[in-house]
Write a protein that holds these residues in place. Structure first.
Motif, short mmCIF file in Angstrom:
data_model
loop_
_atom_site.label_atom_id
_atom_site.label_comp_id
_atom_site.label_asym_id
_atom_site.label_seq_id
_atom_site.Cartn_x
_atom_site.Cartn_y
_atom_site.Cartn_z
N ARG A 39 -30.39 74.34 14.32
CA ARG A 39 -29.00 74.18 14.79
C ARG A 39 -27.98 74.33 13.68
O ARG A 39 -26.90 74.84 13.88
CB ARG A 39 -28.82 72.80 15.42
CG ARG A 39 -29.34 72.71 16.82
CD ARG A 39 -28.64 71.60 17.60
NE ARG A 39 -29.01 71.69 19.01
CZ ARG A 39 -30.10 71.12 19.53
NH1 ARG A 39 -30.88 70.40 18.77
NH2 ARG A 39 -30.38 71.26 20.80
N HIS A 40 -28.33 73.82 12.48
CA HIS A 40 -27.26 73.66 11.49
C HIS A 40 -27.39 74.47 10.22
O HIS A 40 -26.53 75.27 9.89
CB HIS A 40 -27.13 72.18 11.11
CG HIS A 40 -26.90 71.30 12.28
ND1 HIS A 40 -25.74 71.37 13.03
CD2 HIS A 40 -27.68 70.36 12.86
CE1 HIS A 40 -25.82 70.50 14.03
NE2 HIS A 40 -27.00 69.88 13.95
N GLU A 65 -31.70 76.64 18.41
CA GLU A 65 -31.92 75.22 18.72
C GLU A 65 -33.32 74.75 18.37
O GLU A 65 -33.89 73.90 19.06
CB GLU A 65 -31.64 74.97 20.21
CG GLU A 65 -30.20 75.17 20.59
CD GLU A 65 -29.99 75.16 22.09
OE1 GLU A 65 -30.78 74.50 22.80
OE2 GLU A 65 -29.06 75.82 22.55
#
Ligand code: FE
Length: 370
Positions: A39-40, A65
């Motif tokens: 996600r990041h 995700e």
């Protein structure tokens, strides 16, 4: 008498700035590319944007995700997207989680079904989609291994297939620069234990031993440097190199009881994978040193003591990185012993540990580490 096999088909492209050259290395015929990532971090560190801009002109699908310790559900979901969209190349961008999911997708797209069937013994018959791996951490070594780990229910399961060997690994240390301290340490310890466990594995070969010793030396010297200063690009580069070496080692040897015993810490106490292996490292070395040893094992213990240090020094090394080597500091108690042992039971890591391990040994190692 010397006897071994060595198989390592992944094309490795290593160097600062290499990610932007990726188009020169991926198969020309691939036109629909599926990128899987977390996600990041690959967004925060710019790696995802750089990757996308470097493969302009291809159709790109993105799944961003992937969680830590990815589940079978995530894999199955990605595979159904990939099938529907008729992708022809999978790129895993991230740590071990994203890279491992990429492998399972490549299997499911051409072989059908859900991942649980393969974990339960179904054998893939069709060639897998080509896999490209881009590590953004320096730890799992998954970019050069034929193995992936997935969480089914609460159990972490490993799966190996020669088709899991990535076609291409792009190792660009600039994308590892922004790793936070904890991730740097945890993943670095994972790479360290890969090299050490592979060295002790009963499947070790003369070539894997050479690589393992080199990886241990580099990590012992450089992990404290990169932990102290994450912006040191030369140290980051050395760690990415060493973690890839660790991957080359375990691609031949597998991992032994240390990895087998570490999964319970991750499953029941959410200790990140590499950290869990670091916690148990000195205890397992102590166990291996304690039994009746063959000559070659004695030699290996002696070399570990020289290169990595005595078990006391290994405790100090791991502790100096801010990682306790006491299980109680992670919440583990005597009451956990039954479920911990249950988790280890039947793991294939046991069979390649160079000394005979019985359940009592496993409990004793955990108890000592409490
Ligand atoms: Fe590992």
């Amino acid at each position: 008498m010397m006897r071994f096999e060595y198989f390592s088909p992944t094309r490795i492209v290593f160097g600062r700035g290499k990610l932007k050259d990726i188009a020169n290395f991926i198969p020309q015929e691939s036109s629909r590319i599926f990128i899987v990532t977390g996600r990041h971090s690959s967004k925060a560190n710019g790696a995802l944007d750089l990757l996308k801009s470097s493969i302009q002109g291809k159709d790109i699908l993105l799944f961003d995700e992937i969680e830590e310790n990815p589940s079978v559900q995530t894999v199955n979901k990605c595979a159904s997207i990939a099938r529907k969209e008729k992708v022809d190349l999978i790129i895993g961008l991230g740590g071990g989680s994203a890279m491992d999911v990429a492998k399972f997708i490549a299997l499911l797209v051409t072989n059908g079904g859900v991942v649980e069937e393969y974990l339960n013994g179904k054998v893939p018959v069709n060639e897998l989609l080509p896999i490209v791996e881009i590590p953004t951490t320096a730890g799992s070594g998954s970019e050069v291994t034929p193995t992936a780990v997935i969480t089914m229910g609460i159990i972490k399961k490993g799966y190996s297939d020669l088709g899991f060997f990535p076609k291409l690994a792009i190792l660009d240390p600039t994308v590892t620069l922004s790793m936070p301290y904890e991730v740097t340490v945890n993943t670095g310890l994972d790479a360290f234990t890969h090299a050490i466990e592979g060295y002790f594995s009963s499947r070790a070969t003369p070539i894997s031993d050479l690589i393992a010793v080199e990886a241990m030396k580099v990590i012992k010297d450089v992990l404290p440097v990169v932990a102290a200063n994450g912006n040191d690009i030369e140290a980051r580069s050395q760690m990415l190199y060493a973690s890839m070496l660790g991957g080359l080692v375990i691609s031949q040897t597998g991992t032994i009881i240390l990895h087998g015993m570490s999964y319970s810490l991750t499953t029941f106490y959410k200790v990140p994978h590499g950290r869990a292996t670091g916690v148990l490292l000195p205890w397992v070395i102590e166990f291996l040193s304690g039994g009746e040893l063959t000559l070659s094992l004695q030699e290996k213990i002696a070399l570990i003591t020289k290169v990595v240090g005595s078990t006391d020094e290994i405790h100090k090394f791991v502790n100096s990185l801010g990682v306790s080597t006491k299980l109680r500091d992670y919440g583990v108690t005597e009451n956990d012993m039954p479920r911990f042992v249950q988790d280890v039971r039947g793991r294939r890591n046991l069979g390649i540990t160079p000394v005979k391990v019985i359940e009592e040994d496993i409990i004793n190692i955990y108890r000592q580490a409490l």
